[in-house]
Design a protein around this motif. Sequence first.
Motif, mmCIF file in Angstrom:
data_model
loop_
_atom_site.group_PDB
_atom_site.id
_atom_site.type_symbol
_atom_site.label_atom_id
_atom_site.label_comp_id
_atom_site.label_asym_id
_atom_site.label_seq_id
_atom_site.Cartn_x
_atom_site.Cartn_y
_atom_site.Cartn_z
ATOM 1 N N GLN C 134 0.990 -1.455 0.272
ATOM 2 C CA GLN C 134 0.445 -0.345 -0.159
ATOM 3 C C GLN C 134 1.413 1.465 0.057
ATOM 4 O O GLN C 134 0.724 2.217 -0.214
ATOM 5 N N PHE C 135 1.681 1.252 0.995
ATOM 6 C CA PHE C 135 2.662 2.573 0.985
ATOM 7 C C PHE C 135 3.442 2.423 -0.103
ATOM 8 O O PHE C 135 3.208 3.728 -0.992
ATOM 9 N N VAL C 136 4.182 2.068 -1.260
ATOM 10 C CA VAL C 136 4.379 2.056 -2.710
ATOM 11 C C VAL C 136 3.690 2.812 -3.505
ATOM 12 O O VAL C 136 3.773 3.084 -4.628
ATOM 13 N N GLU C 137 2.499 1.874 -2.768
ATOM 14 C CA GLU C 137 1.680 2.321 -4.303
ATOM 15 C C GLU C 137 0.843 3.663 -4.060
ATOM 16 O O GLU C 137 0.893 4.513 -5.388
ATOM 17 N N SER C 138 0.957 4.271 -3.393
ATOM 18 C CA SER C 138 0.574 5.319 -2.720
ATOM 19 C C SER C 138 1.135 6.327 -3.250
ATOM 20 O O SER C 138 1.060 7.390 -3.439
ATOM 21 N N MET C 139 2.895 5.799 -2.978
ATOM 22 C CA MET C 139 3.294 6.452 -3.198
ATOM 23 C C MET C 139 3.824 7.124 -5.052
ATOM 24 O O MET C 139 4.299 8.309 -5.282
ATOM 25 N N ALA C 140 3.556 6.049 -5.546
ATOM 26 C CA ALA C 140 2.872 6.303 -6.684
ATOM 27 C C ALA C 140 2.103 6.941 -7.168
ATOM 28 O O ALA C 140 2.525 7.445 -8.094
ATOM 29 N N ARG C 141 1.055 6.965 -6.616
ATOM 30 C CA ARG C 141 -0.128 7.412 -6.968
ATOM 31 C C ARG C 141 0.638 9.132 -6.725
ATOM 32 O O ARG C 141 -0.376 9.601 -7.447
ATOM 33 N N ARG C 148 -4.084 1.922 -12.648
ATOM 34 C CA ARG C 148 -3.442 0.530 -12.944
ATOM 35 C C ARG C 148 -2.164 0.888 -13.268
ATOM 36 O O ARG C 148 -1.105 -0.167 -12.806
ATOM 37 N N GLU C 149 -1.452 2.346 -14.272
ATOM 38 C CA GLU C 149 0.176 2.456 -13.678
ATOM 39 C C GLU C 149 0.761 2.245 -12.373
ATOM 40 O O GLU C 149 1.387 1.452 -12.373
ATOM 41 N N ALA C 150 0.163 2.821 -11.647
ATOM 42 C CA ALA C 150 1.088 3.189 -10.612
ATOM 43 C C ALA C 150 0.828 1.318 -9.897
ATOM 44 O O ALA C 150 1.720 1.267 -9.256
ATOM 45 N N ARG C 151 -0.013 0.563 -10.053
ATOM 46 C CA ARG C 151 -0.263 -0.676 -9.500
ATOM 47 C C ARG C 151 1.124 -2.121 -10.169
ATOM 48 O O ARG C 151 1.749 -2.421 -9.900
ATOM 49 N N LYS C 152 0.706 -0.835 -11.464
ATOM 50 C CA LYS C 152 2.143 -1.787 -12.552
ATOM 51 C C LYS C 152 3.666 -1.211 -11.923
ATOM 52 O O LYS C 152 4.092 -2.477 -11.348
ATOM 53 N N ARG C 153 3.764 0.016 -11.703
ATOM 54 C CA ARG C 153 5.151 -0.204 -11.201
ATOM 55 C C ARG C 153 5.154 -0.617 -9.757
ATOM 56 O O ARG C 153 6.140 -0.803 -9.702
ATOM 57 N N THR C 154 4.323 -0.683 -9.478
ATOM 58 C CA THR C 154 4.569 -1.036 -7.593
ATOM 59 C C THR C 154 5.131 -2.690 -7.541
ATOM 60 O O THR C 154 5.954 -2.973 -6.910
ATOM 61 N N GLU C 155 4.212 -3.395 -8.201
ATOM 62 C CA GLU C 155 4.804 -4.592 -8.753
ATOM 63 C C GLU C 155 6.179 -5.238 -9.011
ATOM 64 O O GLU C 155 6.153 -5.553 -8.267
ATOM 65 N N TRP D 172 8.507 12.009 3.053
ATOM 66 C CA TRP D 172 7.827 11.211 2.227
ATOM 67 C C TRP D 172 7.002 11.958 0.607
ATOM 68 O O TRP D 172 6.707 11.536 0.098
ATOM 69 N N LEU D 173 6.521 13.066 1.500
ATOM 70 C CA LEU D 173 5.408 13.994 0.788
ATOM 71 C C LEU D 173 6.322 14.623 0.165
ATOM 72 O O LEU D 173 6.367 14.954 -1.029
ATOM 73 N N LEU D 174 7.032 15.167 0.846
ATOM 74 C CA LEU D 174 7.980 16.547 0.490
ATOM 75 C C LEU D 174 8.765 15.490 -0.972
ATOM 76 O O LEU D 174 10.129 16.455 -1.642
ATOM 77 N N SER D 175 9.655 14.408 -1.100
ATOM 78 C CA SER D 175 10.287 14.116 -1.850
ATOM 79 C C SER D 175 9.489 13.717 -2.636
ATOM 80 O O SER D 175 10.415 12.941 -4.585
ATOM 81 N N ARG D 176 8.583 13.564 -3.449
ATOM 82 C CA ARG D 176 7.315 13.322 -4.542
ATOM 83 C C ARG D 176 7.275 14.675 -5.262
ATOM 84 O O ARG D 176 7.637 15.572 -4.816
ATOM 85 N N PRO D 177 7.399 14.490 -6.692
ATOM 86 C CA PRO D 177 7.091 15.625 -7.526
ATOM 87 C C PRO D 177 6.175 16.269 -7.133
ATOM 88 O O PRO D 177 5.941 16.423 -8.502
#
Lengths: 327, 318, 367, 334
Positions: C134-141, C148-155, D172-177
Motif C-alpha cells: 500500500q505504501f509503495v502504491e500510494s507513493m506511486a500515485r 493501473r499504472e501505479a499498481r504495475k509500477r509497484t509490482e 515522503w510527501l516532500l520527496s514527491r514531484p
Amino acid sequence: MGPITANDNPAMIDLRNLSRWYGRFQALREVSFQLAPGRVGLLGPNGAGKSTLLKILLGLLPPSSGSGRVLGHVLGEDSAALRRTIGYMPESDALVPGLRGAEYVALAGELYGMPRREAQRRAHEVLTYLELEEARYRRLEEYSTGMKQRLKLAQALVHDPPMLLLDEPTSGLDPAGREAMLRLLLTLGREHGKAMLLSTHLLGDVECVCDTVLILHQGRLLLQGSVAELCRRRHDRYRLQIQGDATTFREELRLEGVRILHDNGRGELRVVVPPGWATRTFFALADNHRLLLRGIQPDDEDLEELFHRVLNEEGRHGRESEPGRDA
Amino acid sequence: MGESRNQAATPELLHYRPWRGAFRPPIASVWPIARVALMSLFRKWMFWVIYVLGLLIFLLFFFGQYLLSWAQTQAGETEVQLGGWGRTNPRQLIQLFRGLLKLDGGPQTYHNFFSYQGYIVMIVLALAGSILIGNDLRFGSLPFYLSKPLSRWHYLLGKGLAVAVFINLMTTVPALLLYAQWGLLESWDYFYERFDLLLGILGYGAVLTVTLTLLLLATATWLRRTVPLIMTWTTLFFFFRLLASALVDGLRFSPRWRLIDLWNSTSLIGRTCLGVPPRPMAFANQPPWHEAALILGGVSLLCLIYLIRRIQAVEIVR
Amino acid sequence: MPDLLDSPDSGRGDRPLTAGLDLSFHETINPNHSLTVAAPTAAPLLLCQRVSKWYGPVIGVNQVTLELRSGITGLVGANGAGKSTLLRLITGHLRPDLGCIQVRGWDAWSTEARQHVGYCPETDAFYEEMSGRQFVESMARLCGYSRREARKRTEAVLERVGMAGRAERRLRGYSKGMRQRIKLAQALLHDPELLVLDEPLSGIDPVGRWEFIRLFRDLAALGKCLLISSHELEELEKLTDHIAIMAHGRIAAVGTVAQIRDRLDNHPLLIRIDVRGHSHAEHGNEREARRLAAALLKLRDVVGVELLDSPPDESVDPVLVRARNPQRFFQELTHLVLEEWYEIARLETLDDSTQAVLGYLLRGCSA
Amino acid sequence: MYQSIFFFCFLFSLSFLGVLGVLAVRRAGLSQTRAWCYLVWLSWQRQARASQMVWIAVGLLAFAVALVAIFTAMGAWSMHYWRWPYRQGPTFLQWADEIQIVMSVRDSSASGQGVQAALAAAVRGIVEHSGFAIFSHWGVFLLFLSFLLPLFNLSFATEALGGERESNSLIWLLSRPLPRPAIYLGKFVALLPWTLGLNLGGFGLLCLAGGQPGWLAFRLYWPAVLAATLAFSSLFYLMGAWFRRPAVAAIVYAFFLEVILGNMPGYMKRISIGFYTRCMMFDAASAFGIQPERPDIFLPVEGTTALAVLLGLTIALLGIGTVIFSRTQYQEIV
C-alpha cells in the motif's frame, strides 16, 4: 565488594528451556545453555531473537516458560538486584531528549544507585575514558551515530558493573569507529575483567572480542562453542588481489583444484584451496600469466556460509539424536 | 574524532578505573527521574510562555494587595469629595475596594487565586504530559530507565513527582507567597492568628496535587500522543465545566451536577480546607463538599487501578 | 577541528581541499565512468557549485563542488562528516545557504528537479499503519500515475527489491532490512535518472547486502546515476571504485580509490607480509622473516622494513614493508618469492583501502 | 440575506478549488493534478487512521448530542418549569396562569381587561418562546461555540501537518514531484471534510436533538459555524506548519487567548475569531431578540462585515501558510 569472579559464581548465565512468546509469535524456542564468565558473542541474523534474549536476561521481560539464573540471581525474583550488577547497552537510541552528554551519563549512574556527586564525577571519568570529553556538554540531539554508541556504552559502564550486556554495539558505526569500539570492549574484558555478552550479526565482531560464541537462528540455539573452534576450519580460504586480465589465470587455478567462490570483476577473487596448498603456487601462476599479485589474505567465512554449515550439521545431528525436535 | 583516536593518548589519564562504593536503594532514584523530567520541561520556551501567562494572575493578586495597602498608608484622614454623592474617608473607600476585590488576606483571597489558576494549570499539564511521558515512549527512552535497578513503580513515582512540582509551582507556591506578603504588609500577628489559612493552603494544594497527578499519569500513559491528550484534558476541565454551568445555571438542574466539573470539586474541598464562610445564595447553588470529595476520591482510585494494570503489562518495554 | 572550518579556505576559492590533490570528477579518466555521450549544451545530471550549509553556528557542508553524470559514486566519510546533509541538499529537502545545486539544470529545491531524483532517506519512519505494498502504491500515485499504472509500477519495483512476496504485512512489524527494501522501492518508482541513497546498506544482514549490491549494479548498467552514502566501505568497494570522500563538511577528494591513493606521494605503501616457518639449515637457525627482510631491503623501491612480533597463536612472522612504486615492487616480490622459496601466508597492502586513504586524507586535513 | 451568504460561501469554495486546480495544472501537466487529487484522498484517509483522535471527537459529539436530546425530551429548553423564588416557588407557567386569574378578578373595565389580557398573553408568550433563547445561549454559544468548535478544529488541523512532522513522515510527501504550495493546500482541502463535517454536521446533529428551537438555531447560525470553521482551521493548520508543538500553541490560543481577548472591553476583542462568529450569530438572530448581554460593551459589527472578515482571514492565513510551508526546511525530529 569486588567484581564477581569465576570463584564466586561458576555460571555467568544458566538457562533451562527458556521460551518467549509475543502473542502467537514465538521469539525464543526452548533455549538452554550454561556459560562460564567471559566474553561471549551472541550471533544471529536480524530477527533471530537476540534482543529478546537480552531483555529476558536483564529481567525486563519475563520468560513465557523455562527458568534461568544470571550471576546467581534467579530470573524473575529480584530483578532490581540483578540489574545493578549489569550494564546494559540497548540497541535503540534510548536517549533522553533535551539532556547533555554528561548529564545523561550521570543520570544513569544515579539510577543505578550511586550518590549524585559520585555519579557526576564518575560520568566525567567514563566519558574521558571513552574519548567523548569534548562532547560532554553537547545536547544529545547533536550527537552523531558513533558518539551515540559510545555514549550508550558510557551509561552502561558508569557504575562499574561486573557484567555488560551489549545489544548491537557496532551497528551504524563507520569502520574506524567500529574498530575502536571493539578494541575498547576487548580491553574492558581482558584487562578489567568484565564479563560480557555481545549481540551482533557480524562475525568479525565476535571473532575480535569474544572467546565463546552462541548462535541463535529463528529463536533456537544452533550452536554453542569456542570462537577458536568455530574459526578453525577456515585455513583453506584466501582472498586474492590481482592486477591484469584474469581469465586464463582463473582457468589455471581451476585446473590446480582451486575452487573460485567469487570474482568481483575488478581483480578480487575469493578461492578455496585444496589441502596441502602452498601459496607460492599463486605467485608462480601469476607470474606465468604476466599478472601482478598484489594481495593474499586468509579469508573469513561469512555469516551466511557459517549458518549454512551449522544448520546442515545441526540438521544431521538433530535427525539422528532427537527425531521429534522440529515438530 | 576519528583521527584523535588513532593517536596514542596519555595512558594514565585514559585508563579505565574501577569504582567502589555503596549503592543506594532504588527509591533514591525517584528524585533524579523527577529532576531530569523537570529540567527537560524547563528547557522548553513554550513552557515559560505558558508559565508567565499563569503568573499574570498571581501578579495581579500580588500587586493588587501591595497597591491597596500602599494607598491606605498614603491616604490621610481628610475627607474627599466624591462627585456629587458626598464626602467619604479614603481609608474606608480602600477598605471597601479590598472587600469587593477580595484582596483582604481572608480565605476567599486564596480560594479565588486557586480557582483562577484552573485553565492555566490545565494547559501546562497537557503540555507536561506529552513531554514527560509521551516523549519517553516516542523516543524509546523507556529501555534506558527500565534497564536500571528500579521497578516501574519508581519510574512512575519519579514522573509523578515532577508533575506534582509543576502543579505546586502554579498554585500552592504563589498562594504561600501571597500569604507571606499579607503578613509582612499588615502585621506579624497575621501569621499567628490565621495559621489555619496556611494549613488550608497546604491542604488545598495537596488535594490538587494528588488528584491531578494521578489523572495526568493515567491519561498520558493511555493516550501517549499530544493531540488526544489535549482533547481529553480540555474535555475534563473545560467542557465539563461549561456543561455543569449550563445545567445548573442555565437549565436549573440540581446543583449536584456541578460534581462533573473536577476543578469545581477541588475548589469545593479547598473552600472547606480554607474555611471560606458559606455565602447563602452562592453556596446553595453548590453541592456539599463531601460529595465532591467522594467524586475526586473515586476518580483517583480509578486512575490508580488503571496505572497498576497498565504498568504490569509487558509491552511497554518493547 | 575549529581551525579546519575557517583557516585553509580563504585563498583557495572553490577548489576541493585535499592533502595536496585536486581531483574533480570530469578530470579523471576512468572507463567505468566515462561520460555518457551528451550534447555539450546538455546540463549535467547533478551539479553542486560551492555549496555551503549551516545549522545555526555549526557548519554542515562547506564549499562543496560536485558534478555527476552517470555510474555509481560512493560518498564516504566518518559519522557526522556532512554526508546526509549533502544528500538532503541534493534532494531538495534543504536549501544551501551559499552556492547552488542543479539537477538537469533545475534548482534542486524545485519540483521539476524532484522528477529526476529518487531519494532513499536515512529516516526509518513510514506510514506505519499501511502494508508495504500500500505504501509503495500510494507513493506511486503521489507521483501522478493512474491507478493501473501505479499498481504495475509497484509490482515491478517490489519485484526488483525482492519484496513482492512479503509486502502484505503492516510496515509496523517490518525488520530493518525489509524497511530498507521498501525505502529503495519507493525511490525507484518514477524511474529517476539520479538515485540518491542514504545509508542503504545499514542494518541489513549479509545476504541482503549482496542482493542490494547486485541491484545497484543492475541499475547502473541501465544508465542510472547512483550516489550512495555508506560506512560499509568494504561493501562500497565491491560496488564501485569511484568515491567522493567527505570530511568535516568538505569533499576531500573525488576519484577512484587507486587514483587518490597514487596521488598521495608522501605516503609510501605500507605492506604486511606474513612468512611461515623457520629457514633452511644452510642459513643457520634464522627466522624466515629475517631472511626475507634482508632480501627486501635490497629492492629498489623499498623504503623501510620492520620485523613485527609474531602473533602468539600462529606460526607466522609478519614483516612490514614501506615501498614506493607499487607496480615494480610487486613484480620483484613475485620473483623473490619464486626464486627463494618463501611461503607467504599473507600479503596485504594495509593502506590502499578506502578506509586507509580516508585516514590519510583526514590526517592531512587536521595537520 | 442567508441566500446571499450561502451563495457567497459556495462561490468562495468553488473558486478556491478552482484556483488550486489551476495552480496544480499550470505547474506541470496533467498527471500532477491526478497526484494532487490522490494527495487529498490519502491525507483524508490518514486523518481517519489517527483513530484515537477521531474516536474522542466522535465520542464527545455523541455525548453532547445525547445530552441535548435528553434535555429536549425533558422539555428543558423553555422557562415553564423554572421556579421563582429559586427552587421553592411555583413554576413560571403557574405564575402566568395566576397572573391571568388575579388580573381578571381585580379589574372588570373593558379597556383594562384588554390591556391585562394582552399583558398576560405576552408573559405567557415569552415563557413559551423562551426555548430558542435558552438553547442559543447554553447550547450554541456556550457548549458549541466556546468548546466543541475550537476543539474539533484544533485537533484535526494541528494534526494534519503536525502529526506528519511528529512522526517524521513528511519527508515522503516532500520527496514527491509535487509543488510545495500544492502539498500545503492539498492537505488543507483534505482537512476540510473532517472539520466541516464534524463542526457543521455536529452542529446539525446537536440542533436536531434540540427539537423546535434547535431547528431554528441551525437555520440561523450555520453560516457563522461554517465561516468560523474555515477561519479556525486555517489558523491552526498554519500553526502546524510553523511550530514544533502546534497542538500546545493552538490550545493556548483557543482556550486562553480567545477567552481573554474575547471578553475584553473595547476594540481589543476584535482580533479574536470568536468575536466575529458571535457577531454573525447575533446579527442573524436579532429578529428573535438574541443580542449580546451588554451591547454597549460588546460593540458588535454587522453580520456581513463579520463574514467578510472571517473569510478574508481564512484566505490570508492560507496564503501566509503556503508561503511559510514553501520556504521552511523541515528536519527530522530526533
